[in-house]
Design an enzyme around this catalytic site. Structure first.
Site, mmCIF file in Angstrom:
data_model
loop_
_atom_site.group_PDB
_atom_site.id
_atom_site.type_symbol
_atom_site.label_atom_id
_atom_site.label_comp_id
_atom_site.label_asym_id
_atom_site.label_seq_id
_atom_site.Cartn_x
_atom_site.Cartn_y
_atom_site.Cartn_z
ATOM 1 N N SER A 138 -61.955 56.104 22.190
ATOM 2 C CA SER A 138 -61.725 54.845 21.991
ATOM 3 C C SER A 138 -60.496 54.148 22.600
ATOM 4 O O SER A 138 -59.656 55.098 22.744
ATOM 5 C CB SER A 138 -61.751 54.518 20.337
ATOM 6 O OG SER A 138 -63.064 54.796 19.784
HETATM 7 N N1 SAH Z 1 -63.394 58.746 17.505
HETATM 8 C C1 SAH Z 1 -63.661 59.163 18.887
HETATM 9 C C2 SAH Z 1 -64.710 58.128 19.273
HETATM 10 C C3 SAH Z 1 -65.871 58.591 20.076
HETATM 11 S S1 SAH Z 1 -67.186 57.695 20.651
HETATM 12 C C4 SAH Z 1 -62.420 59.528 19.462
HETATM 13 O O1 SAH Z 1 -61.492 59.174 18.958
HETATM 14 O O2 SAH Z 1 -62.645 60.194 20.639
HETATM 15 C C5 SAH Z 1 -68.435 57.860 19.434
HETATM 16 C C6 SAH Z 1 -69.016 59.034 19.015
HETATM 17 O O3 SAH Z 1 -69.985 58.903 18.044
HETATM 18 C C7 SAH Z 1 -69.675 59.798 20.013
HETATM 19 O O4 SAH Z 1 -68.872 60.972 20.328
HETATM 20 C C8 SAH Z 1 -71.076 60.008 19.832
HETATM 21 O O5 SAH Z 1 -71.734 61.138 20.213
HETATM 22 C C9 SAH Z 1 -70.880 59.807 18.061
HETATM 23 N N2 SAH Z 1 -72.050 59.430 17.445
HETATM 24 C C10 SAH Z 1 -73.275 58.599 17.810
HETATM 25 N N3 SAH Z 1 -73.797 58.357 16.691
HETATM 26 C C11 SAH Z 1 -73.606 59.475 15.979
HETATM 27 C C12 SAH Z 1 -74.018 59.813 14.558
HETATM 28 N N4 SAH Z 1 -75.301 59.377 14.321
HETATM 29 N N5 SAH Z 1 -73.591 60.829 13.801
HETATM 30 C C13 SAH Z 1 -72.322 61.391 14.352
HETATM 31 N N6 SAH Z 1 -72.001 61.021 15.546
HETATM 32 C C14 SAH Z 1 -72.486 59.856 16.420
#
Ligand code: SAH
Length: 218
Positions: free
Chosen positions: A66
């Site tokens: 993010s």
């Molecule tokens: N908090 C993270 C942001 C990652 S982007 C950081 O600091 O890097 C969002 C993430 O949510 C992705 O890795 C994606 O694979 C995950 N995601 C999407 N749907 C999901 C679900 N149903 N359960 C768990 N993770 C999920």
């Protein structure tokens, strides 16, 4: 082996945090936590130069780390107190998880992509950052560890997952970017009573989608 956190990185990080402060991330505990987590450790070595720009970035498996402003904004909205139990959905790179952990809370974080789960698990261990990382479906939450004081969703949710509302403590808060398209509305939900909720919105943000285990990313 971990990259170094050089004076240059530290300087760039302080500059970035000043920028975020100017944008409204003024909670000093949040800024301190972000200052203690070198964001470039969570990105591929080739992109280290971009780690202290206020931008989201590709982390593999079609996902992104993010934008720093988003991390600061969501963390500030949670209004965390040390010792609280927090559930994060979307571990991704593990960066937001690490910032939460540095705020002194007990973090549980779910990721649906095995590759990202494994990678962040290894990295956090190497960094000595405590968090409980779970490979699974965020829509289901972690009923075995509920209730949570706070729930943070870091992917764009098409709707509010019922199971996560149930797993929130009375008086607890959920921060969730809501919307099925490219843009979501940052939403804050407070659980007032077993089935009574307060709701506030905080403007438009853009996240990768929250997907169920059956969905494929397009
Ligand atoms: N908090 C993270 C942001 C990652 S982007 C950081 O600091 O890097 C969002 C993430 O949510 C992705 O890795 C994606 O694979 C995950 N995601 C999407 N749907 C999901 C679900 N149903 N359960 C768990 N993770 C999920």
């Amino acid at each position: 082996m971990l990259p170094v956190d050089s004076y240059r990185h530290q300087g760039l990080r302080r500059q970035l945090l000043k920028e975020l402060e100017g944008m409204g991330v003024h909670d000093s505990r949040v800024l301190e936590a972000m200052n203690s987590v070198p964001r470039h450790f969570f990105m591929d070595l080739a992109f280290v130069e971009f780690a202290y720009e206020n931008k989201a970035f590709q982390i593999g498996a079609g996902q992104t780390i993010s934008q720093p402003y988003t991390v600061g904004f969501q963390t500030q909205l949670l209004n965390l107190s040390p010792g609280e139990k927090v559930l994060e959905i979307g571990t991704g790179s593990g960066y937001q998880t690490s910032v939460l952990s540095r705020m002194g809370v007990k973090v549980y974080s779910i990721e649906r992509q095995k590759l990202l789960h494994d990678k962040s698990k290894m990295l956090l261990k190497e960094l000595g950052i405590k968090a409980n990382l779970v490979y699974g479906d965020g829509f289901k939450g972690l009923p075995g560890y509920a209730p949570f004081d706070k729930v943070l969703i870091t992917c764009g949710a098409p709707h509010i997952p019922e199971a996560l509302l149930e797993q929130l403590k009375i008086g607890g808060k959920m921060v969730i970017p809501l919307g099925a398209g490219d843009v979501q509305e940052m939403t804050e939900i407070v659980k007032l009573a077993p089935s009574e909720y307060g709701r506030k919105t905080h403007g438009a943000f853009s996240f990768v989608p929250m997907l169920t285990s059956r969905e494929r990313r397009v």
